[in-house]
Design a protein around this motif. Structure first.
Motif, PDB file in Angstrom:
ATOM      1  N   VAL A  26      60.007  71.191 -81.057  1.00  0.00           N
ATOM      2  CA  VAL A  26      59.929  69.737 -81.249  1.00  0.00           C
ATOM      3  C   VAL A  26      60.386  69.357 -82.656  1.00  0.00           C
ATOM      4  N   LEU A  27      59.948  70.116 -83.668  1.00  0.00           N
ATOM      5  CA  LEU A  27      60.396  69.834 -85.037  1.00  0.00           C
ATOM      6  C   LEU A  27      61.910  69.993 -85.167  1.00  0.00           C
ATOM      7  N   ILE A  37      64.641  65.651 -92.688  1.00  0.00           N
ATOM      8  CA  ILE A  37      63.743  66.347 -93.611  1.00  0.00           C
ATOM      9  C   ILE A  37      62.841  67.337 -92.861  1.00  0.00           C
ATOM     10  N   LEU A  38      62.725  67.219 -91.547  1.00  0.00           N
ATOM     11  CA  LEU A  38      61.932  68.158 -90.756  1.00  0.00           C
ATOM     12  C   LEU A  38      62.664  69.470 -90.514  1.00  0.00           C
ATOM     13  N   GLY A  39      63.965  69.515 -90.780  1.00  0.00           N
ATOM     14  CA  GLY A  39      64.763  70.711 -90.542  1.00  0.00           C
ATOM     15  C   GLY A  39      64.290  71.942 -91.284  1.00  0.00           C
ATOM     16  N   CYS A  72      68.180  74.608 -84.514  1.00  0.00           N
ATOM     17  CA  CYS A  72      68.260  73.160 -84.754  1.00  0.00           C
ATOM     18  C   CYS A  72      67.854  72.828 -86.185  1.00  0.00           C
ATOM     19  N   GLY A  73      66.826  73.511 -86.682  1.00  0.00           N
ATOM     20  CA  GLY A  73      66.395  73.299 -88.066  1.00  0.00           C
ATOM     21  C   GLY A  73      67.449  73.724 -89.067  1.00  0.00           C
ATOM     22  N   ILE A  74      68.132  74.843 -88.794  1.00  0.00           N
ATOM     23  CA  ILE A  74      69.201  75.315 -89.685  1.00  0.00           C
ATOM     24  C   ILE A  74      70.349  74.311 -89.707  1.00  0.00           C
ATOM     25  N   VAL A  75      70.762  73.851 -88.532  1.00  0.00           N
ATOM     26  CA  VAL A  75      71.868  72.888 -88.447  1.00  0.00           C
ATOM     27  C   VAL A  75      71.499  71.590 -89.157  1.00  0.00           C
ATOM     28  N   SER A  76      70.299  71.106 -88.931  1.00  0.00           N
ATOM     29  CA  SER A  76      69.862  69.867 -89.563  1.00  0.00           C
ATOM     30  C   SER A  76      69.791  70.006 -91.077  1.00  0.00           C
TER      31      SER A  76
END
Length: 107
Positions: A26-27, A37-39, A72-76
């Motif tokens: 979800v994050l 900023i959640l990435g 997804c966190g890395i990409v963001s």
């Protein structure tokens, strides 16, 4: 006498669910869609969860969810850093032009 084959059998405990799997996914998704900023949080939590999974020796059924949230966190995070870098370059460029008198403020 032969017995019918009902599929693969597992020797040992059944697969477990990592408790942070859904949170990480979800994050990661929210970091791409709503708030970048959640990435870094999704990236960090995903890395920790994958280390826990690898060191535990148990089979977790939601490893793919954790990997997807981490990616997804890395990409963001990379997109956020690129945007911040672009703003920094623009600030230096336009600030330098204003200091050197390249931009006229008189009408």
């Amino acid at each position: 006498m032969s017995y019918p084959n009902y599929g693969p059998s597992y020797y040992g405990p059944p697969p477990q669910t990592h408790p942070n799997g859904t949170t990480i996914l979800v994050l990661g998704i929210l970091s791409l869609v709503v708030c970048a900023i959640l990435g870094p949080f999704a990236w960090n939590m995903g890395t920790k969860a994958l280390r826990e999974i690898d060191s535990s020796g148990y089979i977790y059924e939601n490893r793919g969810m954790i990997q997807a949230g981490r990616i997804c966190g890395i990409v963001s995070t990379c997109l956020m850093l690129a945007v911040v870098g672009l703003y920094a370059i623009m600030f230096v460029f336009f600030g330098g032009m204003a200091l050197l008198g390249g931009v006229s403020s008189s009408l």
